[in-house]
Design an enzyme around this catalytic site. Structure first.
Site, PDB file in Angstrom:
ATOM      1  N   ASP A  85       0.820  -1.205   0.000  1.00 18.25           N
ATOM      2  CA  ASP A  85       0.000   0.000   0.000  1.00 18.25           C
ATOM      3  C   ASP A  85       0.858   1.261   0.000  1.00 18.25           C
ATOM      4  OD1 ASP A  85       0.634   0.604   2.602  1.00 18.25           O
ATOM      5  OD2 ASP A  85      -1.285   0.023   3.449  1.00 18.25           O
ATOM      6  N   LYS A 129      -3.982   3.608  -1.251  1.00 16.32           N
ATOM      7  CA  LYS A 129      -5.013   4.620  -1.431  1.00 16.32           C
ATOM      8  C   LYS A 129      -4.388   5.965  -1.155  1.00 16.32           C
ATOM      9  CE  LYS A 129      -6.224   3.740   3.293  1.00 16.32           C
ATOM     10  NZ  LYS A 129      -7.142   3.273   4.265  1.00 16.32           N
ATOM     11  N   MET A 179      -2.787  10.563  11.158  1.00 14.82           N
ATOM     12  CA  MET A 179      -3.757  11.087  10.188  1.00 14.82           C
ATOM     13  C   MET A 179      -4.376  12.390  10.701  1.00 14.82           C
ATOM     14  SD  MET A 179      -5.598   7.484   9.187  1.00 14.82           S
ATOM     15  CE  MET A 179      -5.485   6.751  10.814  1.00 14.82           C
TER      16      MET A 179
HETATM   17  N1  SAH Z   1      -0.224   1.368  10.431  1.00 14.47           N
HETATM   18  C1  SAH Z   1       0.502   2.619  10.380  1.00 14.47           C
HETATM   19  C2  SAH Z   1      -0.410   3.812  10.463  1.00 14.47           C
HETATM   20  C3  SAH Z   1      -1.375   3.928   9.306  1.00 14.47           C
HETATM   21  S1  SAH Z   1      -2.374   5.354   9.452  1.00 14.47           S
HETATM   22  C4  SAH Z   1       1.544   2.655  11.495  1.00 14.47           C
HETATM   23  O1  SAH Z   1       1.551   1.771  12.360  1.00 14.47           O
HETATM   24  O2  SAH Z   1       2.365   3.564  11.472  1.00 14.47           O
HETATM   25  C5  SAH Z   1      -1.492   6.491   8.425  1.00 14.47           C
HETATM   26  C6  SAH Z   1      -0.862   7.562   9.249  1.00 14.47           C
HETATM   27  O3  SAH Z   1       0.302   7.092   9.898  1.00 14.47           O
HETATM   28  C7  SAH Z   1      -0.378   8.756   8.436  1.00 14.47           C
HETATM   29  O4  SAH Z   1      -1.434   9.635   8.138  1.00 14.47           O
HETATM   30  C8  SAH Z   1       0.612   9.366   9.388  1.00 14.47           C
HETATM   31  O5  SAH Z   1      -0.052  10.083  10.399  1.00 14.47           O
HETATM   32  C9  SAH Z   1       1.233   8.150  10.022  1.00 14.47           C
HETATM   33  N2  SAH Z   1       2.490   7.740   9.342  1.00 14.47           N
HETATM   34  C10 SAH Z   1       2.732   6.572   8.744  1.00 14.47           C
HETATM   35  N3  SAH Z   1       3.990   6.524   8.257  1.00 14.47           N
HETATM   36  C11 SAH Z   1       4.549   7.716   8.562  1.00 14.47           C
HETATM   37  C12 SAH Z   1       5.830   8.292   8.315  1.00 14.47           C
HETATM   38  N4  SAH Z   1       6.810   7.627   7.682  1.00 14.47           N
HETATM   39  N5  SAH Z   1       6.058   9.548   8.766  1.00 14.47           N
HETATM   40  C13 SAH Z   1       5.106  10.221   9.425  1.00 14.47           C
HETATM   41  N6  SAH Z   1       3.872   9.738   9.682  1.00 14.47           N
HETATM   42  C14 SAH Z   1       3.598   8.487   9.259  1.00 14.47           C
END
Ligand code: SAH
Length: 281
Positions: free
Chosen positions: A62, A84, A196
């Protein structure tokens, strides 16, 4: 069903098909691994995740799986993007669940890889439930969640003795209305990490201020955490929504609220001092 890690020989049943090569593929059922890729840096992949990638028959990845990690996918393994962009699912979740079920029923070992940890705002629970309901063998490989990876790479400990005794992960996004007890969050006196949250920066600030959190509570915004272009922006609770706009912060980004954010400066000063001591020694 649950995989227990006892020793390296039995830890990873992903390669079961290697011992099962005389059975025609369709007569076997494949397995789906929901794999956490971590926040970006390929060195943060777990050994188990890498094994799942290397032994999959097909990979579904994804949006949040970094290019660096996609570059590790074996050249001969089909890899399909099922990500997405906000409000625009390239494949509806129900169709994706069905796709995973179909592939496993065809006898393929499937690696469904997601950013961070599948069980932290990653819909991993929903996918696992659907797969198991359909009778497909499925398990999860945890990944480093972005709160943990990004804060660490930004020199911000999520908890710190005397400053924050706890940490809450909160989503800033909801399909309908965000059902968050803001007053409780504002009173907790510990670290809050918003996933998010970019488009909700104004609501987050207003609600936490109304809940009683001080206007000068430090806030860090971490964009593209654990990637080469990570950007850390420091602000405070009253001002960070304006800073998000002014700095044109892009997704993915995390918002960290709490006094642990102040440790960043202190840690960096200490690093600088010890570096300059080494240079003069
Ligand atoms: N499962 C993921 C989160 C998915 S929700 C986890 O455990 O990290 C998606 C959100 O995660 C994004 O909108 C952002 O807020 C955060 N996120 C994911 N990867 C990121 C990154 N490399 N840097 C900053 N925020 C990140």
């Amino acid at each position: 069903m649950k995989h227990t890690v006892t020793n390296t020989k039995t830890a990873i049943p992903i390669n079961d098909r290697v011992n099962d090569q005389h059975t025609p593929r369709a007569a076997r059922t494949g397995k789906v691994w929901l794999v956490g890729a971590g926040p970006g840096d390929a060195d943060l992949l777990t050994v188990k995740a890498l094994r799942a990638i290397n032994s999959a028959d097909i990979i579904f990845y994804d949006q949040l799986v970094s290019e660096e990690i996609c570059a590790l996918f074996p050249k001969n393994t089909p890899a399909l993007y099922v990500g997405k962009v906000k409000n625009n699912h390239s494949i509806p979740q129900a169709d994706l669940n069905q796709l995973l079920v179909n592939q496993a029923q065809l006898g393929l070992n499937v690696c469904r890889i997601k950013g961070g940890d599948p069980f932290v705002f990653g819909r991993g629970g929903e996918e696992l439930l659907e797969l198991r309901k359909a009778g497909v063998e499925a398990d999860v490989i945890p990944g480093i969640t972005s709160a943990s990876g990004c804060s660490t790479y930004a020199d911000i400990p999520l908890t710190h003795r005397g400053i924050a005794q706890g940490c809450t992960f909160v989503t800033g996004h909801a399909e309908k209305t965000l059902d968050v007890n803001w007053n409780a969050l504002a009173q907790l006196n510990h670290t809050l990490v918003f996933y998010m949250g970019l488009t909700r920066a104004g609501d987050i600030s207003t609600n936490l201020l109304a809940g009683g959190l001080a206007a000068d509570t430090p806030v860090a915004i971490i964009e593209n955490g654990c990637r080469k272009d990570q950007r850390d922006i420091i602000s405070d609770l009253a001002n960070f929504p304006a800073v998000v706009l002014r700095e044109q912060v892009k997704s993915p980004a995390l918002i960290i609220v709490g006094h642990v954010v102040s440790l960043k400066e202190q840690l960096q000063v200490e690093a600088w001092l010890s570096e300059s001591q080494c240079m003069t020694a």
